[in-house]
Design a protein around this motif. Sequence first.
Motif, PDB file in Angstrom:
ATOM      1  N   SER A 109     -13.149  -1.983  22.485  1.00  0.00           N
ATOM      2  CA  SER A 109     -13.101  -1.147  21.278  1.00  0.00           C
ATOM      3  C   SER A 109     -11.669  -1.006  20.777  1.00  0.00           C
ATOM      4  O   SER A 109     -11.431  -0.946  19.573  1.00  0.00           O
ATOM      5  N   LYS A 110     -10.704  -0.973  21.695  1.00  0.00           N
ATOM      6  CA  LYS A 110      -9.297  -0.935  21.275  1.00  0.00           C
ATOM      7  C   LYS A 110      -8.931  -2.222  20.533  1.00  0.00           C
ATOM      8  O   LYS A 110      -8.258  -2.183  19.496  1.00  0.00           O
ATOM      9  N   LEU A 111      -9.375  -3.370  21.083  1.00  0.00           N
ATOM     10  CA  LEU A 111      -9.079  -4.651  20.434  1.00  0.00           C
ATOM     11  C   LEU A 111      -9.742  -4.744  19.060  1.00  0.00           C
ATOM     12  O   LEU A 111      -9.138  -5.252  18.113  1.00  0.00           O
ATOM     13  N   ARG A 112     -10.984  -4.267  18.949  1.00  0.00           N
ATOM     14  CA  ARG A 112     -11.663  -4.274  17.645  1.00  0.00           C
ATOM     15  C   ARG A 112     -10.906  -3.431  16.643  1.00  0.00           C
ATOM     16  O   ARG A 112     -10.753  -3.801  15.476  1.00  0.00           O
ATOM     17  N   ARG A 113     -10.427  -2.272  17.066  1.00  0.00           N
ATOM     18  CA  ARG A 113      -9.683  -1.395  16.177  1.00  0.00           C
ATOM     19  C   ARG A 113      -8.401  -2.067  15.704  1.00  0.00           C
ATOM     20  O   ARG A 113      -8.067  -2.055  14.518  1.00  0.00           O
ATOM     21  N   LEU A 114      -7.663  -2.676  16.636  1.00  0.00           N
ATOM     22  CA  LEU A 114      -6.413  -3.330  16.269  1.00  0.00           C
ATOM     23  C   LEU A 114      -6.658  -4.545  15.368  1.00  0.00           C
ATOM     24  O   LEU A 114      -5.868  -4.814  14.460  1.00  0.00           O
ATOM     25  N   GLU A 115      -7.741  -5.257  15.611  1.00  0.00           N
ATOM     26  CA  GLU A 115      -8.091  -6.409  14.765  1.00  0.00           C
ATOM     27  C   GLU A 115      -8.383  -5.949  13.335  1.00  0.00           C
ATOM     28  O   GLU A 115      -7.930  -6.563  12.369  1.00  0.00           O
ATOM     29  N   GLY A 116      -9.121  -4.862  13.215  1.00  0.00           N
ATOM     30  CA  GLY A 116      -9.415  -4.314  11.882  1.00  0.00           C
ATOM     31  C   GLY A 116      -8.142  -3.863  11.177  1.00  0.00           C
ATOM     32  O   GLY A 116      -7.994  -4.047   9.958  1.00  0.00           O
ATOM     33  N   LYS A 117      -7.219  -3.284  11.919  1.00  0.00           N
ATOM     34  CA  LYS A 117      -5.961  -2.835  11.322  1.00  0.00           C
ATOM     35  C   LYS A 117      -5.130  -4.016  10.832  1.00  0.00           C
ATOM     36  O   LYS A 117      -4.519  -3.970   9.769  1.00  0.00           O
ATOM     37  N   SER A 118      -5.129  -5.105  11.635  1.00  0.00           N
ATOM     38  CA  SER A 118      -4.314  -6.251  11.221  1.00  0.00           C
ATOM     39  C   SER A 118      -4.931  -6.939  10.002  1.00  0.00           C
ATOM     40  O   SER A 118      -4.206  -7.407   9.115  1.00  0.00           O
ATOM     41  N   LEU A 119      -6.276  -6.967   9.923  1.00  0.00           N
ATOM     42  CA  LEU A 119      -6.918  -7.537   8.736  1.00  0.00           C
ATOM     43  C   LEU A 119      -6.612  -6.708   7.501  1.00  0.00           C
ATOM     44  O   LEU A 119      -6.337  -7.252   6.423  1.00  0.00           O
ATOM     45  N   ARG A 120      -6.654  -5.419   7.651  1.00  0.00           N
ATOM     46  CA  ARG A 120      -6.359  -4.525   6.522  1.00  0.00           C
ATOM     47  C   ARG A 120      -4.901  -4.680   6.100  1.00  0.00           C
ATOM     48  O   ARG A 120      -4.582  -4.682   4.910  1.00  0.00           O
ATOM     49  N   SER A 121      -4.016  -4.834   7.065  1.00  0.00           N
ATOM     50  CA  SER A 121      -2.593  -5.020   6.771  1.00  0.00           C
ATOM     51  C   SER A 121      -2.362  -6.314   6.011  1.00  0.00           C
ATOM     52  O   SER A 121      -1.579  -6.362   5.055  1.00  0.00           O
ATOM     53  N   ALA A 122      -3.070  -7.367   6.419  1.00  0.00           N
ATOM     54  CA  ALA A 122      -2.918  -8.656   5.733  1.00  0.00           C
ATOM     55  C   ALA A 122      -3.443  -8.566   4.307  1.00  0.00           C
ATOM     56  O   ALA A 122      -2.831  -9.128   3.378  1.00  0.00           O
ATOM     57  N   THR A 123      -4.543  -7.858   4.104  1.00  0.00           N
ATOM     58  CA  THR A 123      -5.088  -7.692   2.757  1.00  0.00           C
ATOM     59  C   THR A 123      -4.096  -6.962   1.866  1.00  0.00           C
ATOM     60  O   THR A 123      -3.864  -7.345   0.719  1.00  0.00           O
ATOM     61  N   LYS A 124      -3.487  -5.912   2.394  1.00  0.00           N
ATOM     62  CA  LYS A 124      -2.544  -5.128   1.592  1.00  0.00           C
ATOM     63  C   LYS A 124      -1.250  -5.897   1.349  1.00  0.00           C
ATOM     64  O   LYS A 124      -0.602  -5.723   0.317  1.00  0.00           O
ATOM     65  N   ALA A 125      -0.862  -6.766   2.294  1.00  0.00           N
ATOM     66  CA  ALA A 125       0.364  -7.539   2.125  1.00  0.00           C
ATOM     67  C   ALA A 125       0.223  -8.525   0.967  1.00  0.00           C
ATOM     68  O   ALA A 125       1.217  -8.876   0.308  1.00  0.00           O
ATOM     69  N   LEU A 126      -0.992  -8.976   0.696  1.00  0.00           N
ATOM     70  CA  LEU A 126      -1.218  -9.907  -0.413  1.00  0.00           C
ATOM     71  C   LEU A 126      -1.072  -9.230  -1.771  1.00  0.00           C
ATOM     72  O   LEU A 126      -0.957  -9.915  -2.788  1.00  0.00           O
ATOM     73  N   ARG A 127      -1.130  -7.915  -1.807  1.00  0.00           N
ATOM     74  CA  ARG A 127      -1.053  -7.204  -3.085  1.00  0.00           C
ATOM     75  C   ARG A 127       0.373  -7.092  -3.610  1.00  0.00           C
ATOM     76  O   ARG A 127       0.577  -6.764  -4.772  1.00  0.00           O
ATOM     77  N   GLY A 128       1.357  -7.324  -2.750  1.00  0.00           N
ATOM     78  CA  GLY A 128       2.750  -7.159  -3.170  1.00  0.00           C
ATOM     79  C   GLY A 128       3.212  -8.320  -4.063  1.00  0.00           C
ATOM     80  O   GLY A 128       2.501  -9.295  -4.296  1.00  0.00           O
ATOM     81  N   LYS A 129       4.437  -8.184  -4.557  1.00  0.00           N
ATOM     82  CA  LYS A 129       5.017  -9.257  -5.373  1.00  0.00           C
ATOM     83  C   LYS A 129       5.355 -10.424  -4.487  1.00  0.00           C
ATOM     84  O   LYS A 129       5.749 -10.263  -3.338  1.00  0.00           O
ATOM     85  N   PRO A 130       5.210 -11.633  -4.998  1.00  0.00           N
ATOM     86  CA  PRO A 130       5.549 -12.791  -4.179  1.00  0.00           C
ATOM     87  C   PRO A 130       7.033 -12.829  -3.860  1.00  0.00           C
ATOM     88  O   PRO A 130       7.862 -12.327  -4.631  1.00  0.00           O
ATOM     89  N   PRO A 131       7.416 -13.446  -2.745  1.00  0.00           N
ATOM     90  CA  PRO A 131       8.834 -13.478  -2.394  1.00  0.00           C
ATOM     91  C   PRO A 131       9.645 -14.294  -3.402  1.00  0.00           C
ATOM     92  O   PRO A 131       9.166 -15.313  -3.926  1.00  0.00           O
ATOM     93  N   GLY A 132      10.832 -13.817  -3.714  1.00  0.00           N
ATOM     94  CA  GLY A 132      11.699 -14.490  -4.663  1.00  0.00           C
ATOM     95  C   GLY A 132      11.308 -14.271  -6.105  1.00  0.00           C
ATOM     96  O   GLY A 132      11.659 -15.018  -6.997  1.00  0.00           O
ATOM     97  N   TYR A 133      10.553 -13.236  -6.387  1.00  0.00           N
ATOM     98  CA  TYR A 133      10.105 -12.969  -7.763  1.00  0.00           C
ATOM     99  C   TYR A 133      11.179 -12.317  -8.558  1.00  0.00           C
ATOM    100  O   TYR A 133      11.866 -11.436  -8.235  1.00  0.00           O
TER     101      TYR A 133
END
Length: 133
Positions: A109-133
């Motif tokens: 259950s700890k691993l599932r929680r951390l996996e969900g957090k990393s997926l959510r983090s990756a989704t939110k990271a895509l919302r930012g401005k691209p590097p070098g913009y």
Amino acid sequence: MSLTVSLDEVQISAIRAQGAGGQNVNKVSSAVHLRFDVRASSLPDAVKERLLALGDQRLTADGVIVIKAQQFRSQDMNRADALARLQALVDSVARPPTPRRPTKPTRASKLRRLEGKSLRSATKALRGKPPGY
């Protein structure tokens, strides 16, 4: 564990019922007012404490349980109903509650929680401005 409430410790008085019913309700005292003093009763101390700790509206600040029974047309049936409701209330606290055993989350259950957090983090990271913009 069944504890029976002694009839000597219960005060029962007949009163007139409320609500619709016409002449019968207006003339006949068929409702029953039951009073049971918890502190002065012969119940075990642990049961008394659990009864007094209930957040029940039928329990007064003095530690007296007041039950009004007016469901039936006859006084005897209302008396039996009030006594049965009091007995049910005492039976509900007769057995002590089982203590909660705290548990720890499993490794999976700890691993599932951390996996969900990393997926959510990756989704939110895509919302930012691209590097070098």
